[in-house]
Design a protein around this motif. Structure first.
Motif, short mmCIF file in Angstrom:
data_model
loop_
_atom_site.label_atom_id
_atom_site.label_comp_id
_atom_site.label_asym_id
_atom_site.label_seq_id
_atom_site.Cartn_x
_atom_site.Cartn_y
_atom_site.Cartn_z
N ASP A 120 1.01 -0.91 -0.07
CA ASP A 120 -0.58 -0.06 -0.46
C ASP A 120 1.17 0.94 -0.06
OD1 ASP A 120 -1.29 1.53 0.86
OD2 ASP A 120 -2.66 1.09 2.56
N PRO A 121 0.60 2.38 -0.99
CA PRO A 121 1.66 3.08 -1.29
C PRO A 121 1.33 4.07 -0.65
CG PRO A 121 1.02 2.88 -3.03
CD PRO A 121 0.14 2.02 -2.20
N SER A 122 -0.31 4.50 -0.26
CA SER A 122 -0.87 5.67 0.59
C SER A 122 -0.05 6.62 1.21
CB SER A 122 -1.81 5.00 1.05
OG SER A 122 -1.92 4.14 1.56
N GLY A 123 1.22 5.58 2.45
CA GLY A 123 1.87 6.53 3.54
C GLY A 123 3.51 6.65 3.46
N LEU A 124 3.39 6.78 1.82
CA LEU A 124 4.32 7.81 1.24
C LEU A 124 4.11 9.46 0.86
CD1 LEU A 124 5.63 4.49 -1.29
CD2 LEU A 124 6.51 5.07 0.90
N LEU A 125 5.41 9.57 1.55
CA LEU A 125 5.28 11.15 1.18
C LEU A 125 5.21 11.63 -0.13
CD1 LEU A 125 4.27 12.78 3.87
CD2 LEU A 125 6.72 13.63 3.75
N VAL A 126 4.02 12.16 -0.93
CA VAL A 126 4.37 12.90 -2.07
C VAL A 126 6.04 13.72 -2.02
CG1 VAL A 126 3.51 14.37 -4.03
CG2 VAL A 126 2.25 12.42 -2.70
N GLY A 127 6.41 13.57 -3.09
CA GLY A 127 8.25 14.48 -2.94
C GLY A 127 8.92 13.24 -2.02
N GLY A 128 8.41 12.61 -0.93
CA GLY A 128 9.54 12.54 0.10
C GLY A 128 11.13 11.66 -0.47
N GLU A 129 11.98 11.48 0.38
CA GLU A 129 13.26 11.08 -0.25
C GLU A 129 13.33 9.48 -0.34
OE1 GLU A 129 16.48 13.45 -0.09
OE2 GLU A 129 15.35 14.66 -1.36
N TYR A 130 13.46 9.14 -0.93
CA TYR A 130 13.18 7.30 -1.06
C TYR A 130 13.92 6.88 -1.74
CZ TYR A 130 8.87 7.92 1.51
OH TYR A 130 7.92 8.63 2.66
N SER A 131 14.58 5.28 -1.67
CA SER A 131 15.41 4.63 -2.63
C SER A 131 15.34 2.97 -2.58
CB SER A 131 16.44 5.25 -2.26
OG SER A 131 17.78 6.60 -2.23
N PHE A 132 15.30 2.79 -3.86
CA PHE A 132 15.17 1.33 -3.66
C PHE A 132 17.26 1.13 -3.71
CE2 PHE A 132 16.73 -0.14 -7.70
CZ PHE A 132 16.51 1.60 -8.58
N LEU A 133 17.48 -0.49 -3.16
CA LEU A 133 18.20 -0.92 -3.23
C LEU A 133 18.22 -2.68 -2.89
CD1 LEU A 133 19.92 -1.40 0.51
CD2 LEU A 133 17.46 -0.14 0.14
N CYS A 134 19.35 -3.13 -3.35
CA CYS A 134 19.48 -4.83 -3.06
C CYS A 134 20.65 -5.32 -2.05
CB CYS A 134 20.48 -5.25 -3.96
SG CYS A 134 20.85 -7.41 -3.77
N THR A 135 19.78 -5.86 -0.84
CA THR A 135 20.08 -5.75 0.69
C THR A 135 21.68 -6.78 0.68
OG1 THR A 135 18.60 -7.04 1.41
CG2 THR A 135 18.09 -4.78 1.21
N PHE A 136 21.94 -7.66 -0.51
CA PHE A 136 22.82 -8.78 -0.69
C PHE A 136 23.76 -8.00 -0.13
CE2 PHE A 136 25.52 -11.63 -2.19
CZ PHE A 136 25.21 -12.70 -1.98
N PRO A 137 25.01 -9.11 0.50
CA PRO A 137 25.90 -7.67 1.50
C PRO A 137 26.93 -7.46 0.46
CG PRO A 137 25.49 -9.67 2.31
CD PRO A 137 24.03 -10.06 1.73
N GLY A 138 27.29 -6.13 -0.49
CA GLY A 138 28.05 -5.03 -0.44
C GLY A 138 27.59 -5.09 -2.10
N HIS A 139 25.71 -5.30 -2.22
CA HIS A 139 25.32 -4.96 -3.60
C HIS A 139 25.48 -3.33 -3.23
CE1 HIS A 139 24.54 -9.43 -5.17
NE2 HIS A 139 25.69 -8.99 -4.63
N SER A 140 24.42 -2.68 -2.29
CA SER A 140 23.67 -1.58 -2.85
C SER A 140 24.61 -0.55 -3.05
CB SER A 140 23.58 -0.95 -1.58
OG SER A 140 24.53 -0.84 -0.29
N ALA A 141 26.13 -0.62 -3.08
CA ALA A 141 27.34 0.59 -4.00
C ALA A 141 26.70 0.41 -4.76
CB ALA A 141 27.97 0.15 -3.71
N LEU A 142 26.54 -0.48 -4.85
CA LEU A 142 26.03 -0.44 -7.01
C LEU A 142 24.16 -0.01 -7.60
CD1 LEU A 142 28.91 -2.73 -8.83
CD2 LEU A 142 28.51 -0.37 -8.96
N MET A 143 24.07 -0.96 -6.39
CA MET A 143 22.85 -1.73 -6.49
C MET A 143 20.79 -1.02 -5.99
SD MET A 143 22.17 -5.39 -7.52
CE MET A 143 20.73 -5.79 -8.21
N LYS A 144 21.62 0.16 -6.40
CA LYS A 144 20.25 1.38 -5.91
C LYS A 144 19.89 2.26 -6.60
CE LYS A 144 23.63 4.41 -3.97
NZ LYS A 144 25.24 4.95 -2.87
N GLY A 145 18.77 2.90 -6.62
CA GLY A 145 18.03 3.76 -7.51
C GLY A 145 17.29 4.62 -6.61
N ALA A 146 16.76 5.23 -7.03
CA ALA A 146 15.62 6.64 -6.64
C ALA A 146 13.83 6.19 -6.98
CB ALA A 146 16.09 8.12 -7.41
N VAL A 147 13.50 6.85 -5.70
CA VAL A 147 12.08 6.38 -5.98
C VAL A 147 11.40 7.52 -5.73
CG1 VAL A 147 10.29 5.31 -4.65
CG2 VAL A 147 12.29 3.98 -4.50
#
Ligand code: ZN
Length: 150
Positions: A120-147
């Protein structure tokens, strides 16, 4: 005859509405053996009743070697979530149990596998600062992005 035409138009319109809903309320992101996502930004429409992220892994390596997941956090929490995920281990998909900083996440998948998460995305703040990542150890250096939440 006129009635039939009106009905088929209504059917067409409702079919269009369904496909528009599906397009706006879901996204598919691919991951690879090169430790990469194929998208740098994901846009989430907070008016969706549910938003679905489909994750694919187009590589060949198994999940314990080159596993990937998709996790959503506030941007300010990303580094700590990645760090703490290491101790959570593969059994917990590299996410600490009940970690409130992780707003949504999928299981870790290996090459050739796919998974998805609906939330349910209704709790997310419009214009808020969110990101996505892969949580496998070491991966978030390359595997991340903006939401982007709209
Ligand atoms: Zn990964």
């Amino acid at each position: 005859m006129k009635m039939l035409k009106a009905m088929s138009m209504a059917t067409l319109l409702s079919a269009l509405a369904v496909s528009a809903w599906a397009d706006d309320c879901s996204v598919t992101i691919d991951s690879s053996d090169q430790m990469r996502f194929d998208k740098a930004t994901i846009t989430i429409d907070s008016s969706c009743e549910a938003f679905t992220v489909n994750v694919t892994h187009s590589g060949k390596l198994p999940r314990n070697v080159m596993g990937h997941n998709w996790a959503l956090t506030k941007t300010e929490d990303l580094a700590a979530v990645a760090r703490d995920g290491i101790q959570a281990g593969l059994d917990n998909n590299y996410v600490l149990p009940n970690d409130g900083r992780v707003l949504a996440y999928t299981p870790i998948i290996g090459g050739g596998e796919s998974t998805s998460i609906s939330f349910d995305p209704s709790g997310l703040l419009v214009g808020g600062e969110y990101s996505f990542l892969c949580t496998f150890p070491g991966h978030s250096a390359l595997m991340k992005g903006a939401v982007v939440v709209k």
